[in-house]
Enzyme design. Structure first.
Site, PDB file in Angstrom:
ATOM      1  N   TYR A 144      -6.728  -5.478   0.401  1.00  0.00           N
ATOM      2  CA  TYR A 144      -7.143  -5.534  -1.006  1.00  0.00           C
ATOM      3  C   TYR A 144      -6.012  -6.172  -1.791  1.00  0.00           C
ATOM      4  O   TYR A 144      -4.841  -5.793  -1.632  1.00  0.00           O
ATOM      5  CB  TYR A 144      -7.422  -4.117  -1.528  1.00  0.00           C
ATOM      6  CG  TYR A 144      -7.802  -4.054  -2.996  1.00  0.00           C
ATOM      7  CD1 TYR A 144      -9.015  -4.585  -3.447  1.00  0.00           C
ATOM      8  CD2 TYR A 144      -6.955  -3.464  -3.927  1.00  0.00           C
ATOM      9  CE1 TYR A 144      -9.365  -4.519  -4.793  1.00  0.00           C
ATOM     10  CE2 TYR A 144      -7.296  -3.387  -5.271  1.00  0.00           C
ATOM     11  CZ  TYR A 144      -8.508  -3.910  -5.705  1.00  0.00           C
ATOM     12  OH  TYR A 144      -8.850  -3.840  -7.035  1.00  0.00           O
ATOM     13  N   ASP A 238       1.721  -9.575   0.150  1.00  0.00           N
ATOM     14  CA  ASP A 238       1.313  -8.766  -0.996  1.00  0.00           C
ATOM     15  C   ASP A 238       1.935  -7.380  -0.819  1.00  0.00           C
ATOM     16  O   ASP A 238       1.466  -6.560  -0.036  1.00  0.00           O
ATOM     17  CB  ASP A 238      -0.213  -8.679  -1.079  1.00  0.00           C
ATOM     18  CG  ASP A 238      -0.657  -7.862  -2.297  1.00  0.00           C
ATOM     19  OD1 ASP A 238       0.222  -7.287  -2.980  1.00  0.00           O
ATOM     20  OD2 ASP A 238      -1.873  -7.786  -2.556  1.00  0.00           O
ATOM     21  N   LYS A 266       3.039  -1.639  -9.051  1.00  0.00           N
ATOM     22  CA  LYS A 266       3.225  -0.192  -8.889  1.00  0.00           C
ATOM     23  C   LYS A 266       4.671   0.271  -9.159  1.00  0.00           C
ATOM     24  O   LYS A 266       5.062   0.378 -10.306  1.00  0.00           O
ATOM     25  CB  LYS A 266       2.732   0.240  -7.511  1.00  0.00           C
ATOM     26  CG  LYS A 266       1.225  -0.086  -7.351  1.00  0.00           C
ATOM     27  CD  LYS A 266       0.589   0.566  -6.157  1.00  0.00           C
ATOM     28  CE  LYS A 266      -0.781   0.043  -5.871  1.00  0.00           C
ATOM     29  NZ  LYS A 266      -1.878   0.861  -6.268  1.00  0.00           N
TER      30      LYS A 266
HETATM   31  C1  PLP Z   1      -1.804  -4.512  -2.045  1.00  0.00           C
HETATM   32  C2  PLP Z   1      -2.387  -4.523  -3.419  1.00  0.00           C
HETATM   33  N1  PLP Z   1      -2.485  -5.699  -4.080  1.00  0.00           N
HETATM   34  C3  PLP Z   1      -2.987  -5.760  -5.310  1.00  0.00           C
HETATM   35  C4  PLP Z   1      -3.408  -4.636  -5.966  1.00  0.00           C
HETATM   36  C5  PLP Z   1      -3.938  -4.744  -7.355  1.00  0.00           C
HETATM   37  O1  PLP Z   1      -3.088  -4.080  -8.253  1.00  0.00           O
HETATM   38  P1  PLP Z   1      -3.633  -3.501  -9.642  1.00  0.00           P
HETATM   39  O2  PLP Z   1      -4.534  -2.372  -9.328  1.00  0.00           O
HETATM   40  O3  PLP Z   1      -2.372  -3.099 -10.355  1.00  0.00           O
HETATM   41  O4  PLP Z   1      -4.329  -4.624 -10.319  1.00  0.00           O
HETATM   42  C6  PLP Z   1      -3.318  -3.395  -5.322  1.00  0.00           C
HETATM   43  C7  PLP Z   1      -3.758  -2.121  -5.967  1.00  0.00           C
HETATM   44  O5  PLP Z   1      -4.664  -2.012  -6.668  1.00  0.00           O
HETATM   45  C8  PLP Z   1      -2.787  -3.332  -4.023  1.00  0.00           C
HETATM   46  O6  PLP Z   1      -2.685  -2.182  -3.359  1.00  0.00           O
HETATM   47  N1  LIG Z   2      -6.015   1.155  -3.584  1.00  0.00           N
HETATM   48  C1  LIG Z   2      -5.942   0.816  -4.985  1.00  0.00           C
HETATM   49  C2  LIG Z   2      -4.645   0.147  -5.183  1.00  0.00           C
HETATM   50  O1  LIG Z   2      -3.763   0.177  -4.409  1.00  0.00           O
HETATM   51  C3  LIG Z   2      -6.091   2.044  -5.798  1.00  0.00           C
HETATM   52  C4  LIG Z   2      -5.929   1.834  -7.272  1.00  0.00           C
HETATM   53  C5  LIG Z   2      -7.193   1.427  -7.985  1.00  0.00           C
HETATM   54  O2  LIG Z   2      -7.835   0.453  -7.596  1.00  0.00           O
HETATM   55  O3  LIG Z   2      -7.507   2.077  -8.985  1.00  0.00           O
END
Ligand code: PLP
Ligand SMILES: N[C@H](C=O)CCC(=O)O
Length: 430
Positions: A144, A238, A266
């Site tokens: 993701y 990522d 994060k």
């Molecule tokens: C590996 C990774 N990339 C991108 C994202 C996207 O980050 P955000 O939720 O802060 O948009 C997340 C988490 O949601 C993630 O775990």
């Molecule tokens: N797995 C997602 C990000 O790492 C959890 C956060 C979200 O999408 O709200």
């Protein structure tokens, strides 16, 4: 244990906000039950609006490495607020945080701050396309990378949890340049390179945390690097989730594989909305206003968010040993739970990286999304809701990762293992 106030609040929220939540993973849909509405966090604990306390293994989905209301981060934020919430102009804190991150990641000479992980990855992809002059990208099923259009293809996290790994609303035209490969399977990547000579970048979570915790094999990452080099393709790590969690100096320091671009989020914001992407100077020089690749943000580098990030990352750099201390706790936790599960005949696969931990109710090792999907989702749901009743807050989907903060003590780990034994007993006794 009463959750009446959460039930009432959820009902109200459902009438006003789709699904009652502002990010799908929070909805508890795949485990059943009602999402708890949180009143406050306190160190290792979450306290809901009914006054119940839980040991928190979600940590806001990763950002809170030092637990809730860490003193250093809280004071930095309060101090920053006194000077103003936003200026839309450069501040010293941006360079201070940039300097700190550059000093910790070998592959980063320059960095740009944004406001979320999604933005960081979306911008990194654009930069890779602008730098190489190519359109195609390779991503892995079950990884993701946020919810931008070209990356919402066979995605993990909430997209997998809700059974929409490729979302309606994303035109096929937008994703025709996204090629898919299987995690930890180099042959599937070779096939992508056979199918296209126009691959700008391969993007990977080097320590995948959005199909549960599934780290990439070192050899696979080395082969990936070689394939990218042989084809003039950029490799993007990522590390929005794994950055500052699995290691202080990035996955490159534990795998020996250096990416071309790194995305962060994060922990880098200490709990405030911050994302970032960085690379060697030659690549970053393509970015506007130095270069032609456009990228911008009204609140990017926000002074309050920068203050929180600076406090968090400075604290981590000064106490780098916390990662191995947290890893010992993470290992103790999953090894303890596995022992208890197996004593009741429940097979469990476990893994950890730094302060990240994962477990699957599965007889076989989990190496990719297909393996993760073969785990026992029903058992996970039972485990989740019974642990919650015991006062332990785990991520509400088997496709997520667990996080230990420095506020979690050895004693809390032992209490969690004991509670898991009780829960496994209840589950197996029907
Ligand atoms: C590996 C990774 N990339 C991108 C994202 C996207 O980050 P955000 O939720 O802060 O948009 C997340 C988490 O949601 C993630 O775990
Ligand atoms: N797995 C997602 C990000 O790492 C959890 C956060 C979200 O999408 O709200």
């Amino acid at each position: 244990m009463s959750i009446d106030n959460s039930l009432k609040a959820f009902k109200q929220a459902q009438n006003l906000i789709p699904g009652g939540v502002n990010s799908p993973v929070r909805a508890f849909s795949s485990v059943g039950g009602t999402p708890l509405f949180i009143a406050e966090g306190d160190g290792a604990y979450l306290i809901d609006i009914d006054g119940n306390r839980y040991i928190d293994f979600v940590q806001s989905w990763g950002p809170l490495l030092f637990g809730h209301r860490d003193e250093a981060i809280e004071s930095a934020v309060i101090e920053a607020v006194k000077h103003g919430l936003s200026f839309g102009a450069p501040t010293q804190a941006e360079s201070d945080l940039a300097e700190l991150v550059v000093s910790m990641f070998d592959s980063i000479d320059k960095i740009r701050f944004v406001s979320s992980g999604t933005e960081a990855v979306m911008s990194a992809i654009r930069l890779a396309r602008g730098y190489t002059g190519r359109d195609d990208i390779v991503k892995f099923t079950g990884c993701y990378h946020g919810h931008s259009d070209s990356l919402l293809v066979q995605a993990g996290s909430g997209a997998a949890t809700f059974g929409n790994p490729s979302s309606p609303g994303v035109p096929a035209d937008f994703t025709k340049h996204t090629l898919l490969a299987e995690y930890n399977n180099i042959e599937s990547v070779k096939k992508c390179f056979k199918d296209s000579s126009e691959i700008a970048c391969v993007i990977i979570e080097p320590i995948a945390g959005n199909m549960g915790l599934v780290p990439a094999d070192k050899e696979f990452l080395h082969e990936l690097r070689e394939l990218c080099d042989a084809n003039g393709t950029l490799l993007i790590f990522d590390e929005v989730m794994s950055g500052f969690r699995a290691s202080v100096n990035g996955a490159e320091s534990i795998t020996g594989v250096k990416p071309d671009i790194v995305t962060l989020g994060k922990v880098i914001g200490g709990g405030m909305p911050v994302g970032a992407f960085g690379a060697r100077a030659e690549i970053m020089a393509k970015l506007s206003p130095e270069g032609p690749v456009y990228q911008a943000g009204t609140l990017s580098g926000n002074p309050v968010a920068m203050a929180a990030g600076l406090a968090a990352i400075s604290k981590l750099k000064a106490n780098a040993q916390v990662i191995s201390v947290l890893n010992q706790r993470a290992k103790r936790l999953v090894e303890g739970m596995k022992k208890e599960a197996e004593s009741f005949g429940i097979p469990m696969q476990i893994d950890t990286r730094g302060s990240m931990f994962g477990f699957f109710f599965n007889e076989k090792p989990v190496k990719n999304f297909a393996d993760a999907s073969n785990s026992d989702a029903e058992l996970f749901a039972k485990f989740h809701s019974k642990m919650l009743q015991e006062g332990f807050y785990f991520a509400c989907s088997l496709y997520e990762t667990g996080f230990i903060s420095t506020a979690v003590t050895d004693e809390m780990i032992e209490d969690t293992i004991k509670a898991s034994a009780k829960v496994f007993k209840e589950i197996t006794n029907g």
